[in-house]
Write an enzyme that holds these catalytic residues in place. Structure first.
Site, short mmCIF file in Angstrom:
data_model
loop_
_atom_site.label_atom_id
_atom_site.label_comp_id
_atom_site.label_asym_id
_atom_site.label_seq_id
_atom_site.Cartn_x
_atom_site.Cartn_y
_atom_site.Cartn_z
N ASP A 82 0.10 -24.24 -50.99
CA ASP A 82 -0.47 -22.92 -50.67
C ASP A 82 -1.99 -22.89 -50.48
O ASP A 82 -2.66 -21.94 -50.93
CB ASP A 82 -0.09 -21.91 -51.77
CG ASP A 82 1.41 -21.74 -51.95
OD1 ASP A 82 2.17 -22.37 -51.20
OD2 ASP A 82 1.81 -20.99 -52.86
N LYS A 92 7.65 -20.64 -48.20
CA LYS A 92 8.39 -20.27 -49.42
C LYS A 92 8.11 -18.81 -49.78
O LYS A 92 6.96 -18.38 -49.75
CB LYS A 92 8.02 -21.21 -50.57
CG LYS A 92 6.57 -21.18 -50.98
CD LYS A 92 6.30 -22.26 -52.01
CE LYS A 92 4.90 -22.22 -52.57
NZ LYS A 92 4.54 -21.03 -53.32
N CYS A 102 1.75 -21.24 -58.68
CA CYS A 102 2.64 -21.97 -57.76
C CYS A 102 2.68 -23.47 -58.03
O CYS A 102 3.71 -24.11 -57.83
CB CYS A 102 2.26 -21.66 -56.32
SG CYS A 102 2.64 -19.94 -55.90
C1 C5J Z 1 0.02 -19.17 -55.73
C2 C5J Z 1 -0.26 -16.90 -56.43
N1 C5J Z 1 0.05 -19.90 -54.63
N2 C5J Z 1 -1.20 -17.18 -57.34
N3 C5J Z 1 0.21 -17.83 -55.60
O1 C5J Z 1 -0.22 -19.66 -56.83
O2 C5J Z 1 0.15 -15.77 -56.33
#
Ligand code: C5J
Length: 227
Positions: A24, A129, A162
């Site tokens: 991400d 995802k 994540c």
């Molecule tokens: C991830 C989030 N990628 N913090 N998303 O950790 O909402």
């Protein structure tokens, strides 16, 4: 086999059955003025990850290691976003709302895509995802099976959300995970510190933790993996 100095013990892996999984690293989370910042977060804390991760990514590519990128986000009609997730957070800036870089966390929008510094190359897998974990409702398990992957080098953001969810899911599925400490980031310094400790505690209960310099040194000595 290749060995990396790591916590709580040296980490050994076969580059031929290893994937670098980058979680991400999206504009919505990392760009000044984006969604992450609009929630009151200091994106500078996440942006420290970019330079060391670019180094690890370059080495992984040179070593021929499988590279997988993930993106958290949803379909434009939000049909894959549970109402519970939609309701969370700041009511003025929710998933699907217009943001500085397009609709927030919506697939196809500029902000949903990966930052330029770490852009996927043609041929690298990009997993979209809807959840925090990279296995839930995705093709990741199939992709890892197709590449005969046994070990994951994990990087990206955010450490306690994540990255953690994905490492825990991977651990339960039998993968050996190494989290690259300076290549994962959190908006909260305390969560970063404790998040990393939680991975390697109790004899690597979820996995191992190492610095990018040690990962790069180890990858630099591996003969390129050929498909
Ligand atoms: C991830 C989030 N990628 N913090 N998303 O950790 O909402």
């Amino acid at each position: 086999m290749t060995e990396i100095p790591a916590t709580p013990s040296p980490f050994t892996f076969d580059p031929a059955t290893t994937a670098l999984v980058i979680i991400d690293m999206q504009r919505d989370f990392l760009l000044p003025g984006g969604f992450g910042e609009s929630l009151g977060n200091d994106v500078a804390l996440l942006r420290t990850v970019i330079e060391p991760l670019a180094g690890v990514l370059a080495c992984a590519r040179a070593a021929g290691i499988t590279v997988i990128h993930t993106r958290e986000g949803h379909l434009p009609d939000l049909s894959d976003c549970p109402p519970s997730k939609l309701r969370r957070g700041n009511p003025a800036q929710r998933i699907g709302d217009p943001g500085r870089f397009g609709r927030i966390l919506i697939r196809g929008e500029y902000g949903h895509d990966i930052i330029d510094e770490l852009a996927p190359l043609a041929g690298e897998t990009v997993i979209d995802k809807p959840g925090k974990g990279a296995f839930y409702a995705t093709e990741l398990a199939t992709v890892l099976r197709q590449h005969s992957i046994a070990t994951l080098l994990v990087a990206g953001v955010t450490t306690e959300v994540c990255v953690h969810t994905t490492v825990r899911e991977a651990n339960d599925r039998g993968y050996e995970c190494l989290v690259v400490a300076d290549c994962v980031g959190s908006y909260f310094p305390e969560f970063q510190r404790v998040g990393l400790s939680m991975i390697s505690a109790q004899g690597a209960i979820f996995g191992w933790v190492a610095d990018s310099a040690d990962v790069i040194a180890a990858l630099g000595t591996t003969a390129p993996v050929t498909a």
